[in-house]
Scaffold this active site. Structure first.
Site, PDB file in Angstrom:
ATOM      1  N   ASN A  85       0.878  -1.171   0.000  1.00 52.34           N
ATOM      2  CA  ASN A  85       0.000   0.000   0.000  1.00 52.34           C
ATOM      3  C   ASN A  85       0.913   1.219   0.000  1.00 52.34           C
ATOM      4  O   ASN A  85       1.492   1.556   1.024  1.00 52.34           O
ATOM      5  CB  ASN A  85      -0.908  -0.019   1.240  1.00 52.34           C
ATOM      6  CG  ASN A  85      -1.784   1.223   1.306  1.00 52.34           C
ATOM      7  OD1 ASN A  85      -1.816   2.025   0.380  1.00 52.34           O
ATOM      8  ND2 ASN A  85      -2.485   1.385   2.425  1.00 52.34           N
TER       9      ASN A  85
ATOM     10  N   LYS B 280       0.141   4.250  -0.340  1.00 51.12           N
ATOM     11  CA  LYS B 280      -0.518   5.440   0.218  1.00 51.12           C
ATOM     12  C   LYS B 280      -0.263   6.633  -0.717  1.00 51.12           C
ATOM     13  O   LYS B 280      -0.169   6.434  -1.925  1.00 51.12           O
ATOM     14  CB  LYS B 280      -0.049   5.680   1.653  1.00 51.12           C
ATOM     15  CG  LYS B 280      -0.176   4.388   2.494  1.00 51.12           C
ATOM     16  CD  LYS B 280       0.016   4.557   3.958  1.00 51.12           C
ATOM     17  CE  LYS B 280      -0.149   3.205   4.643  1.00 51.12           C
ATOM     18  NZ  LYS B 280      -0.071   3.264   6.085  1.00 51.12           N
TER      19      LYS B 280
ATOM     20  N   HIS C  16      -9.469   1.472   4.704  1.00 50.95           N
ATOM     21  CA  HIS C  16      -8.196   1.605   5.422  1.00 50.95           C
ATOM     22  C   HIS C  16      -8.398   2.531   6.630  1.00 50.95           C
ATOM     23  O   HIS C  16      -9.178   3.485   6.562  1.00 50.95           O
ATOM     24  CB  HIS C  16      -7.125   2.163   4.475  1.00 50.95           C
ATOM     25  CG  HIS C  16      -5.763   2.056   5.066  1.00 50.95           C
ATOM     26  ND1 HIS C  16      -5.292   2.957   5.991  1.00 50.95           N
ATOM     27  CD2 HIS C  16      -4.789   1.130   4.917  1.00 50.95           C
ATOM     28  CE1 HIS C  16      -4.080   2.592   6.371  1.00 50.95           C
ATOM     29  NE2 HIS C  16      -3.744   1.480   5.730  1.00 50.95           N
TER      30      HIS C  16
ATOM     31  N   GLU D  81      -6.724   4.853   7.717  1.00 51.81           N
ATOM     32  CA  GLU D  81      -6.471   6.282   7.440  1.00 51.81           C
ATOM     33  C   GLU D  81      -7.696   6.928   6.797  1.00 51.81           C
ATOM     34  O   GLU D  81      -7.963   8.112   7.007  1.00 51.81           O
ATOM     35  CB  GLU D  81      -5.221   6.423   6.550  1.00 51.81           C
ATOM     36  CG  GLU D  81      -3.964   6.140   7.371  1.00 51.81           C
ATOM     37  CD  GLU D  81      -2.829   5.483   6.598  1.00 51.81           C
ATOM     38  OE1 GLU D  81      -2.841   5.509   5.357  1.00 51.81           O
ATOM     39  OE2 GLU D  81      -1.924   4.931   7.262  1.00 51.81           O
TER      40      GLU D  81
ATOM     41  N   GLU E 210      -5.474  -4.745  10.319  1.00 56.12           N
ATOM     42  CA  GLU E 210      -4.443  -3.735  10.523  1.00 56.12           C
ATOM     43  C   GLU E 210      -4.690  -3.003  11.836  1.00 56.12           C
ATOM     44  O   GLU E 210      -5.460  -2.028  11.867  1.00 56.12           O
ATOM     45  CB  GLU E 210      -4.464  -2.723   9.371  1.00 56.12           C
ATOM     46  CG  GLU E 210      -4.249  -3.338   8.012  1.00 56.12           C
ATOM     47  CD  GLU E 210      -3.587  -2.359   7.038  1.00 56.12           C
ATOM     48  OE1 GLU E 210      -2.647  -2.766   6.374  1.00 56.12           O
ATOM     49  OE2 GLU E 210      -4.009  -1.192   6.977  1.00 56.12           O
TER      50      GLU E 210
ATOM     51  N   GLY F 114       2.553   2.280  10.701  1.00 55.19           N
ATOM     52  CA  GLY F 114       3.531   3.360  10.570  1.00 55.19           C
ATOM     53  C   GLY F 114       4.229   3.708  11.877  1.00 55.19           C
ATOM     54  O   GLY F 114       4.873   4.749  11.972  1.00 55.19           O
TER      55      GLY F 114
ATOM     56  N   SER G 125       3.374  -2.214  10.141  1.00 48.66           N
ATOM     57  CA  SER G 125       4.831  -2.296  10.331  1.00 48.66           C
ATOM     58  C   SER G 125       5.416  -3.658   9.950  1.00 48.66           C
ATOM     59  O   SER G 125       6.347  -4.137  10.590  1.00 48.66           O
ATOM     60  CB  SER G 125       5.209  -1.912  11.764  1.00 48.66           C
ATOM     61  OG  SER G 125       4.826  -0.573  12.026  1.00 48.66           O
TER      62      SER G 125
HETATM   63  P1  13P Z   1       3.009   0.347   7.613  1.00 55.26           P
HETATM   64  O1  13P Z   1       3.500  -0.957   7.025  1.00 55.26           O
HETATM   65  O2  13P Z   1       3.802   1.541   7.154  1.00 55.26           O
HETATM   66  O3  13P Z   1       2.868   0.260   9.095  1.00 55.26           O
HETATM   67  O4  13P Z   1       1.536   0.591   7.033  1.00 55.26           O
HETATM   68  C1  13P Z   1       0.628  -0.455   7.119  1.00 55.26           C
HETATM   69  C2  13P Z   1      -0.547  -0.100   6.319  1.00 55.26           C
HETATM   70  O5  13P Z   1      -1.258   0.843   6.636  1.00 55.26           O
HETATM   71  C3  13P Z   1      -0.829  -0.883   5.116  1.00 55.26           C
HETATM   72  O6  13P Z   1      -2.076  -0.595   4.606  1.00 55.26           O
END
Ligand code: 13P
Length: 254
Positions: free
Chosen positions: A9, A11, A98, A100, A170, A176, A216
């Site tokens: 992903n 982003k 997601h 976010e 997740e 992150g 992560s």
């Molecule tokens: P990270 O791997 O940067 O923690 O992000 C995970 C994520 O949000 C994947 O959709």
């Protein structure tokens, strides 16, 4: 047998030029790598990159996902992108829900149910994200929250639609942050999600749905996580932007 899936992903990262370079690095590795027949690599890229990347990579090696879609079919919704548009470019997956998007764009389970319906109606496979926040885990509500997300988002879907769905667990506190769920914490939740799917449908469907872990994932922790019985791969954020790391994560999926 359910598929092992390594999905990136990206982003809101990379320009289209940079994205093509990144995709080509991964593609060049996969072109010379004997990826297990049962394993799939998906890149979740910004809308602006989909067309160019699809022109450059063979979809049997790398499938493309969008990261969001409109809940509407078409019409006066300035700035929105429909599932039909994404599908027409050749993408086969869309990341839905997601954390976010839940956090910054106020997406809730009810809206996500409509977006899922858009995906199914247009024959595109959703990668549905669920997961609890840190305070929800600390107050021991993580199972309840994930159950509520899945039940509310997946109401009114058929068995065959469920079979075309990928779930990504997740935990928000692991996204992150560099803080990963331990393999046993992740396995416990993945097993629980499979039980929810079994209760909503049946054991056969529950056994067929791939459940990815996200939060992560990196080249150092991927193989431990992917060894767990109910973890069928990962949805990788930060590490998917670093070709060597992402390639090592792909190598961890056996
Ligand atoms: P990270 O791997 O940067 O923690 O992000 C995970 C994520 O949000 C994947 O959709």
């Amino acid at each position: 047998m359910r598929k092992k899936i390594i999905a990136g992903n990206w982003k809101m990262n990379t320009t289209p030029d940079e994205g093509v370079d990144l995709a080509l690095k991964i593609y060049s590795f996969l072109s010379n790598y004997n990826l297990d027949q049962n394993c799939k690599v998906i890149l979740g890229v910004p809308f602006t990159h989909i067309d160019r990347i699809i022109q450059k990579v063979d979809s049997s090696k790398i499938a493309i996902a969008a990261q969001n879609c409109s809940q509407f079919d078409s019409g006066a919704y300035t700035g929105e992108i429909s599932v039909k548009m994404v599908k027409n470019l050749g993408a086969n997956y869309i990341i839905i829900g997601h954390s976010e998007r839940r956090q910054y764009f106020s997406e809730n389970n009810e809206l996500l149910a409509i977006k899922l319906r858009q995906c199914y109606n247009n024959n595109i496979n959703p990668i549905y994200c669920c997961g609890e926040t840190l305070s929800e885990r600390d107050s021991n509500r993580h199972f309840e929250i994930v159950k509520e997300q899945i039940i509310e988002s997946f109401k009114d879907i058929s068995e065959s639609e469920m079979l075309n769905t990928i779930i990504a667990y997740e935990p928000v506190w692991a996204i992150g942050t560099g803080r990963t769920a331990t393999p046993s914490q992740a396995q416990e939740m993945h097993n629980y999600i499979r039980l929810i799917i079994k209760d909503l449908f049946n054991q056969i469907v529950a056994d067929e749905v791939s459940i990815l872990y996200g939060g992560s994932v990196n080249s150092a922790n991927a193989s431990e996580l992917f060894k767990c019985a109910d973890i069928d791969g990962g949805l990788v954020g930060g590490a998917s932007l670093k070709p060597d790391d992402f390639i090592n994560i792909i190598k961890s999926a056996k």
